[in-house]
Design an enzyme around this catalytic site. Sequence first.
Site, PDB file in Angstrom:
ATOM      1  N   HIS A  85     -72.011  35.463  17.792  1.00  0.00           N
ATOM      2  CA  HIS A  85     -71.919  35.447  19.257  1.00  0.00           C
ATOM      3  C   HIS A  85     -71.183  34.176  19.680  1.00  0.00           C
ATOM      4  CE1 HIS A  85     -73.230  37.358  22.931  1.00  0.00           C
ATOM      5  NE2 HIS A  85     -73.766  36.248  23.394  1.00  0.00           N
TER       6      HIS A  85
ATOM      7  N   SER B  65     -70.538  36.878  26.592  1.00  0.00           N
ATOM      8  CA  SER B  65     -71.926  37.292  26.743  1.00  0.00           C
ATOM      9  C   SER B  65     -72.191  37.728  28.186  1.00  0.00           C
ATOM     10  CB  SER B  65     -72.848  36.160  26.285  1.00  0.00           C
ATOM     11  OG  SER B  65     -74.166  36.631  26.087  1.00  0.00           O
TER      12      SER B  65
ATOM     13  N   ASP C 154     -72.002  40.169  15.339  1.00  0.00           N
ATOM     14  CA  ASP C 154     -72.783  39.825  16.531  1.00  0.00           C
ATOM     15  C   ASP C 154     -73.970  40.780  16.646  1.00  0.00           C
ATOM     16  OD1 ASP C 154     -73.808  39.181  19.003  1.00  0.00           O
ATOM     17  OD2 ASP C 154     -71.873  39.114  20.021  1.00  0.00           O
TER      18      ASP C 154
END
Length: 801
Positions: A522, A371, A491
């Site tokens: 994620h 991320s 995601d």
Amino acid sequence: MKFNQFAHVKVPFEQKLAELNRIAFLHAGDEDLASNHIYRLFLERAFPNFKTEAAKNHALSNLAATENADILTYLNSSKINARVFYAVGLQLLGFEAELDFDLKDPFSAMDKLNLPYQKEIHHRDDVINAWYDLLCTSTKKGQNLLDILANRGYFTQFYQLNLTEPIFFNGKAQPVFDTNKLIHEVVYVESELDTDQDGKRDLLKVIITRPAMTDNGMKVPTIFTASPYYLGTNDASAEKMMHSVDLPITRKEVKPLSYQDIEYHKPETKLPKKRPVVISTKNAEESWEHLFTYTFNDYMLARGFAVVYSGGVGTLDSDGYRTCGDEAETLGAKDVVEWLNGKRTAFTTKEANKAIPAWWSNGKVAMTGKSYLGTLATAAATTGVAGLETIISEAAISSWYDYYREGGLVIAPGGFPGEDADILAEECFSRQKSAGDYNHSKDGFNKFLSTITKDQDRTTGNYNTFWDARNYLKDVGNIKCDIVMVHGLNDWNVKLKNVFNLYNKLGDVEVTKKLILHQGQHIYINNFQSLDFTDMMNLWLSHKLYGVENNAKELLPDILVQNNTKESTWETYSSWQSKNFTKLYLNSDSLSAQKKENQTLEFSDHLPETTFKHYQTDIANWKEEILASTSPKLETNRLILTSKPLKHETLLKGVAKIKLKIASQLDHGLVSVKLVDYGDAKRLGATPTILERRGLDLGYHWKEDNLVEFKLAKETPFKMITQAHLNLQNRHNDFSTDELEANKFYDVEITTQPMFYHLPKGHKLGLVIYATDMEMTLQGNEENSYRIDTTGSYCLLPIEE
């Protein structure tokens, strides 16, 4: 249950002998022993937690060789053979007789589990060969057998040897360094920034963990994770700042702009002078306590790697302001790499009166993280900074516009409606957690934050100079390091466009690139049962940071994809985007290869107030009902068109293009589309199943992780494959605003998020067309309706059969 190993290096017999000697599984003279004798020694050494002969005999007596004899009894009267070797081997790998395999036929189970084996074992060399390979084989927990033995203390025998370099086995670094003696320290890197404009260069706190042997002269490479989250976040204040999404989209002023009109150009700024270095030392003055770490980094700490974390500008104990993705955050990560590479100054305290070099570093760095963390790894790579040998970026943003916007629309990352760049900057401004520091910085930061709020432009949703400054794709040509990219095919936080665009841009750059696409959302994947991801990355880093010749670049697939229809199945590919497009025309309620009579299809964007409020508070229900073939509440709010049942399985690979001739009742509007797999089937769960909580040891008396795997869940009638959204005033690009007259038909082309999806035989492919997306777009519940002229409306699908 099936195992997929890509990091098992095939080596010649002489190398196997040398490596088994190196890790003390072979001792001097062992090579002259008979096959049964050497096999028994191997077994005894596989139980390092059993210290005496009696204890080891007890452990071995619990291993069944046949239905009637344990391995001790068997070896007293019979010669080891392949069947017995692997019957015992499967037990060592953690599999249960009768439940997972048949003692009489271990090979059938090994075929089913996709585990390697040697068909014949007759002689001593056969035993050595097979034992070496068994140590490299996946256990029931997904870790290889040698890792399991390490967790039991096998490598503690090396702790007292004062090693000055790692030990590698099968191309991978082994845990020969004591994690109870790790050195923890803090330094402050002087950056090339002054984001808070206080007349001093921003100092960035860097947290270091390194092997104790570095104090004895060992030089080690570094795994660096740039994490704005690691020292805490301001959840409460960020929540209060969340933007309302209860707004309609509005008509935008028509502006035919070129890219040059909005292109970002770095302003000329004069940096404060560097702090003078009066004294230099090797001794840090600060240590650290607790922080959130990445378990893969933890795993590598026993293997001759240092691990470094830094939050960057604006985080706790660092200087400066959070800027959410712009060059300042990029340079902050780059500057830490430069310090590790010996090209930048750090100090022992914020007083900055003693300089401290990374004297223990060999100058080579890898960056890891998911991320925002993976995003900063990508950003640092685009600087071409010396010393950064590779990045392993997971679920990383490649352009912040593609995170918070899409097609001229304000778009929420999945699960975070109302968030934007300013909210994330506030969330990560952890200087706020230090009251004394915050007293001095809050006024300046709040003023700076207001400029982010203005410049991010939630009014138009257009790509502008603010977003251009946060687009790493522009600088991909500067990348000099090899890259591993990992992303979830489900995601909807960091959408797949980010990794797809980065992967494609890297096609023109002379670096090695690897892509791994999993079925997750994620998430990290280093704790999956079915894939040797940790071994793959160990192999990769051993090569990139220690120069081990282990064929890592050749062994790791260029593209590795987890199959969406089967458990534990990973497949290799050479490309993502299919070159073949199949055209399906839009008809009244169907998609077909034949164009039928022209029709006008209509849907409304407005919902009754009670229904609208219900969906606002239950987005999960909306996500189900927008796709359901029968959904009374949304019957007039979307179009569903489906193909005929497929005659054979079809692979959708890459982006699709949806071409629509569409009219809005008003002089503004949006259109959203979803491609859907319609057909009753057991599909992989949305999240991995926890097979064993804290079931993965990351070393000897060290940290732990959950063992997980995607499992087929209960039968469902459909699954969304991909989606896209477009402001009808952004028909040509994201930065130039087009005219839109009410009730006038316009041709638009919508490019979906990329796919890698197996559509099973007998299922239908569906196209859902609607306007407001309750999960992602603004939600004004406006009285607007849309018409689609089927003339010239069709799908171009990236199909490989």
